[in-house]
Design a protein around this motif. Structure first.
Motif, PDB file in Angstrom:
ATOM      1  N   VAL A   1       0.861  -1.175   0.000  1.00 35.22           N
ATOM      2  CA  VAL A   1       0.000   0.000   0.000  1.00 35.22           C
ATOM      3  C   VAL A   1       0.899   1.227   0.000  1.00 35.22           C
ATOM      4  O   VAL A   1       1.978   1.224   0.594  1.00 35.22           O
ATOM      5  CB  VAL A   1      -0.906  -0.031   1.262  1.00 35.22           C
TER       6      VAL A   1
ATOM      7  N   ASP B   1      -3.062   5.645  -1.115  1.00 34.58           N
ATOM      8  CA  ASP B   1      -4.171   4.708  -0.970  1.00 34.58           C
ATOM      9  C   ASP B   1      -5.018   4.977   0.272  1.00 34.58           C
ATOM     10  O   ASP B   1      -6.068   4.348   0.458  1.00 34.58           O
ATOM     11  CB  ASP B   1      -3.649   3.263  -0.886  1.00 34.58           C
TER      12      ASP B   1
ATOM     13  N   HIS C   1      -2.912  -4.509   0.622  1.00 33.64           N
ATOM     14  CA  HIS C   1      -4.133  -4.786  -0.133  1.00 33.64           C
ATOM     15  C   HIS C   1      -4.302  -6.293  -0.158  1.00 33.64           C
ATOM     16  O   HIS C   1      -3.317  -7.034  -0.262  1.00 33.64           O
ATOM     17  CB  HIS C   1      -4.014  -4.322  -1.589  1.00 33.64           C
TER      18      HIS C   1
ATOM     19  N   LYS D   1      -8.812  -5.680  -5.938  1.00 34.80           N
ATOM     20  CA  LYS D   1      -8.610  -5.342  -4.533  1.00 34.80           C
ATOM     21  C   LYS D   1      -9.885  -5.707  -3.775  1.00 34.80           C
ATOM     22  O   LYS D   1     -10.908  -5.046  -3.900  1.00 34.80           O
ATOM     23  CB  LYS D   1      -8.280  -3.869  -4.373  1.00 34.80           C
TER      24      LYS D   1
ATOM     25  N   CYS E   1      -8.291  -5.174   2.721  1.00 37.66           N
ATOM     26  CA  CYS E   1      -6.981  -4.771   3.230  1.00 37.66           C
ATOM     27  C   CYS E   1      -6.799  -5.305   4.642  1.00 37.66           C
ATOM     28  O   CYS E   1      -7.763  -5.685   5.311  1.00 37.66           O
ATOM     29  CB  CYS E   1      -6.810  -3.256   3.208  1.00 37.66           C
TER      30      CYS E   1
END
Length: 168
Positions: free
Chosen positions: A26, A30, A72, A79, A82
């Motif tokens: 990440v 993000d 992720h 995606k 997370c």
């Protein structure tokens, strides 16, 4: 051994098969998308307990956001969620695990936990996690070997000890 979250090779070596999720680093850019993911993933549980406040949910995530500890969760090139794992002296803190609602109920969370458990066991560490008291995630964590260790006003706290093989 390198930090759990910072070693991308560790993440991907622990991927179980082609249908299991993989993990991607990440970046700071993000942050907002991940905060929105948190809001989407937790909305139902927070609404159920009368605590849904998108701004508070966003701020809470961004306050402790560290790209180096965040990954992720990738499934089929998309995606799907997370996670944030924070290393401690004798444990790993599963600080955040969010699966986008469109991907929930497909075994992704279980596969992610298996990866976290494998790393924790390799390090001989327990895994700690907190969950909103009225969230379905409580049952999820109990089904995956966590033990309830503390009940607070809004959250339950759990620990999963290293496997017997890891302690030997």
């Amino acid at each position: 051994m390198a930090s759990f979250a910072a070693d991308a090779d560790v993440w991907n070596k622990l991927t179980m098969n082609d249908t299991s999720p993989t993990f991607a680093p990440v970046k700071a850019v993000d942050a907002e998308n991940l905060a929105q993911l948190r809001i989407a993933a937790m909305r139902e549980s927070l609404e159920r307990v009368g605590r849904f406040d998108p701004q508070r949910a966003r701020d809470r995530f961004l306050k402790s956001f560290e790209p180096s500890l965040t990954r992720h969760i990738i499934l089929d090139g998309q995606k799907a969620g997370c996670l944030v794992v924070r290393p401690g002296d004798n444990h790993l803190l599963l600080d955040h695990l969010y699966i986008h609602p469109a991907y929930q109920g497909k075994g992704i969370g279980a596969a992610v936990l298996a990866t976290v458990f494998a790393q924790a066991d390799a390090l001989g560490k327990s895994v700690r996690v907190g969950a909103l008291r009225e969230s379905a995630s409580n049952g999820f964590y109990l089904r995956h070997g966590f033990e309830l260790v503390e009940v607070a006003q809004w959250d339950n706290f759990y620990v999963r000890r290293p496997s017997a093989a890891a302690r030997q």
